[in-house]
Structure formats: C-alpha cells, structure tokens
Design an enzyme around this catalytic site. Sequence first.
Site, PDB file in Angstrom:
ATOM      1  N   HIS A 118      28.221  29.397  82.025  1.00  0.00           N
ATOM      2  CA  HIS A 118      27.044  30.045  81.436  1.00  0.00           C
ATOM      3  C   HIS A 118      26.869  29.774  79.939  1.00  0.00           C
ATOM      4  O   HIS A 118      26.439  30.648  79.175  1.00  0.00           O
ATOM      5  CB  HIS A 118      27.078  31.551  81.683  1.00  0.00           C
ATOM      6  CG  HIS A 118      26.929  31.934  83.128  1.00  0.00           C
ATOM      7  ND1 HIS A 118      26.379  31.086  84.075  1.00  0.00           N
ATOM      8  CD2 HIS A 118      27.268  33.078  83.799  1.00  0.00           C
ATOM      9  CE1 HIS A 118      26.374  31.691  85.251  1.00  0.00           C
ATOM     10  NE2 HIS A 118      26.922  32.892  85.125  1.00  0.00           N
ATOM     11  N   HIS A 188      19.303  35.133  85.363  1.00  0.00           N
ATOM     12  CA  HIS A 188      20.398  35.735  86.131  1.00  0.00           C
ATOM     13  C   HIS A 188      20.039  37.165  86.547  1.00  0.00           C
ATOM     14  O   HIS A 188      20.859  38.081  86.416  1.00  0.00           O
ATOM     15  CB  HIS A 188      21.667  35.728  85.282  1.00  0.00           C
ATOM     16  CG  HIS A 188      22.937  35.623  86.070  1.00  0.00           C
ATOM     17  ND1 HIS A 188      23.324  36.582  86.983  1.00  0.00           N
ATOM     18  CD2 HIS A 188      23.925  34.686  86.076  1.00  0.00           C
ATOM     19  CE1 HIS A 188      24.489  36.248  87.503  1.00  0.00           C
ATOM     20  NE2 HIS A 188      24.873  35.096  86.976  1.00  0.00           N
ATOM     21  N   GLU A 322      19.532  32.409  91.912  1.00  0.00           N
ATOM     22  CA  GLU A 322      19.436  31.691  90.641  1.00  0.00           C
ATOM     23  C   GLU A 322      18.975  30.252  90.873  1.00  0.00           C
ATOM     24  O   GLU A 322      19.745  29.404  91.335  1.00  0.00           O
ATOM     25  CB  GLU A 322      20.792  31.685  89.943  1.00  0.00           C
ATOM     26  CG  GLU A 322      21.401  33.049  89.734  1.00  0.00           C
ATOM     27  CD  GLU A 322      22.868  32.938  89.351  1.00  0.00           C
ATOM     28  OE1 GLU A 322      23.188  32.174  88.418  1.00  0.00           O
ATOM     29  OE2 GLU A 322      23.697  33.588  90.012  1.00  0.00           O
TER      30      GLU A 322
END
Length: 360
Positions: A118, A188, A322
Amino acid sequence: MSASAAVPVQDSYGRLSDGREVFRYTFRNSRNVTVSVINYGCVITDILVPDKNGTIDDISIGYDKIEDYEGNPRCFGSICGRVVNVISKGKFVLDDKEYTLPLTFSSLENEAPKHAIHGGIQGFHLKLFSSWIEDDKVKMKYVSPDGEEGFPGELTTIVTYQLTNQNELITEYSATTTKPTIVNLTNHAYFNLQKHDYPNLDDHVLQIMAEQYTENKDDDIFIPSGKLRDVTGTPFDFRKPVRMGDRLKEGPHGRGFFHNFCLGESGPLKQAAILDHPPTGRRLEVLTTEPGMHLYTGCNTIPHTRGKSGAVYEPFCSICLETQHYPDTPTHQEKFPSIVLRPGEHFYSKTVFKFSLIPQ
C-alpha cells in the site's frame, strides 16, 4: 454543471496533529443517497443508502474523527498508492535498476515485515491532498516527491469523486511522472450492506465476472505465485452468485479471501462484481477500467477495531472490492499487465460503485 449529479458541499472535518485543516465534501443526490469524502487520504467516510423499506443506513466501515484516520492502519475508505497491494520483498527492477522499498507487511502474525504494501510507511492513505470543487465533482491532488517511499520520479496524482442521481459514485484517477516509475491505485472502501456496524457478511451474495484469479503461494499466502488459475471447481468461482456465509470458511486456509480476480484488458469500463444483501434488498455493482479486482474479506487483520458510532469491527464483518492492476506486478512483469508509467504518458483509471435495490 450536470443536472444528473449531486453538487458537493464543503465543510471542515478538523485538524491534523500538525495543525493542517482537513476538509469534508458531502454529496446528497435526489434519491436519498449521501456520500462524504475528506481530502486526507481521499477517504470515503460515509455512504448512506436506503434499503427496500426506505430505511437509510451507513454501509461504509470507518471512523468518526480525523484523529483516527491520521493513523488508519486498515486503510478504511482511503486511496492506496503509489502502488496498492503487495510488492514481495520490497524490491522491483525498472529499466535495469533495482529499487528498494520499506518493508511493512508480513503474511504471518508476529513475524518481522518481509514485503512492501500500500505504498509504504506513509502511503497516499496518510497524505493530505489539496482539494477543490469543480462543478459537480470534488478533485484532490497530491504531488509525491521523487524518491518518496523509495519510488522514482515526482508523481502528480489527481483523484476525482462524483455522485450521480443514478446512485453512481464515480472515482477517477489520473497521474503523470517526471521519471519512469510504477503506479497502481485503488480505493480501499470496506462495505457491509446491512449496516457498517453489522458483525458479519453471511447473508451477502457475491458475483464476480472473472474466469481466472491470480494464485497465491502456499508458503506465503498473501503473495502471488505468478500463475493465473481457472476458477472452475475452486472456492474462487463466483461467476454465479454465492452466499458469503457458505464460502468464507472454504477460502484458502480458512482465512477468507485476499485474492485478485482477472477481469480482462484494462481500458473499457466493464462490470466487475455485484454484491447483494437480500434481507435489506440493497445491491452494490462495481464497474471499472482496471484489469483486476482484489477481493478482501477482512481476514484476521481487523481484530476488534473500534470504529464510528461506537461500532466494533471484527474479522469478516466487511468486504473490499478493490479495482486495480494485479498485486506484485513488478515481480511478474512479464506475465501481468504493466504498471509502468513514463514521462509524457498519462495514467488514467475509473471505477464506479452503483447503489440500487435488488430487482424483484
């Protein structure tokens, strides 16, 4: 300005610990749908939609205060970047040069971090974007310096939100770079169509329009092996609607799903998934220009997390859909769709979350 979309309203969401002000933008459309976003992490903080009886509930997992989003270890509702998802061993090669990223993730509990995830220690989910209203859209911009979190090139990213009167929450991403780099962005958001504080996903029914998924390793269960597998005869076959309560414990290692599904070529807007909740009659459709969609069902990484309105979020209480390029693409760059962005090129991606009622 389009009459078919809601006009956002700006107010203050509070201040970060360093004193910078965070702004909230709230859309309310003609069909009693309300969506709020903030310019810290481009977080979607609230999604309020009616059920089949007209009862309006918030179906988005999150927090009440900016103080909680300032940490946000679960990335609730946020944009993830520069590169969402995992990069194994925190290394990638681009144009014959190796780059090293901070190690922030491990597949095993109580194990030292082995991989990047991430976007790094301070990924886009922890950045304050500049923001403004442009007609019926909210635009948020962040300029990531060359070398930030180990990534090459100064990357300029703009995220755009819009809520239409057809109950479509449209997210668009664009980016340019000063040096060859890699980019993979997503939102997210965590959903529970019963209500954000409902304890499980059991009565949700999921359909994913994918013939293949990216296999994960047996010895590192959140890391792709590089192989694409046919979903037929596996727990990953969601081509026909599947009740989540009947499938979650069938997931690999009994830990639910942390897997990418292959949707086809990037570019055209296509339907990725339909999520239904028959008890409330709510439906969520996902459309995207991305080649993949990562299915994440909370697993064991949301242990007893206190959220908004006093809610306590537990494993398997929410679902993430996602839209993105495949995880760990740099490690499998000859097999997976490329995430390389070069100077003079323009990265663009679009995802639509459409809220409605299940047809009778």
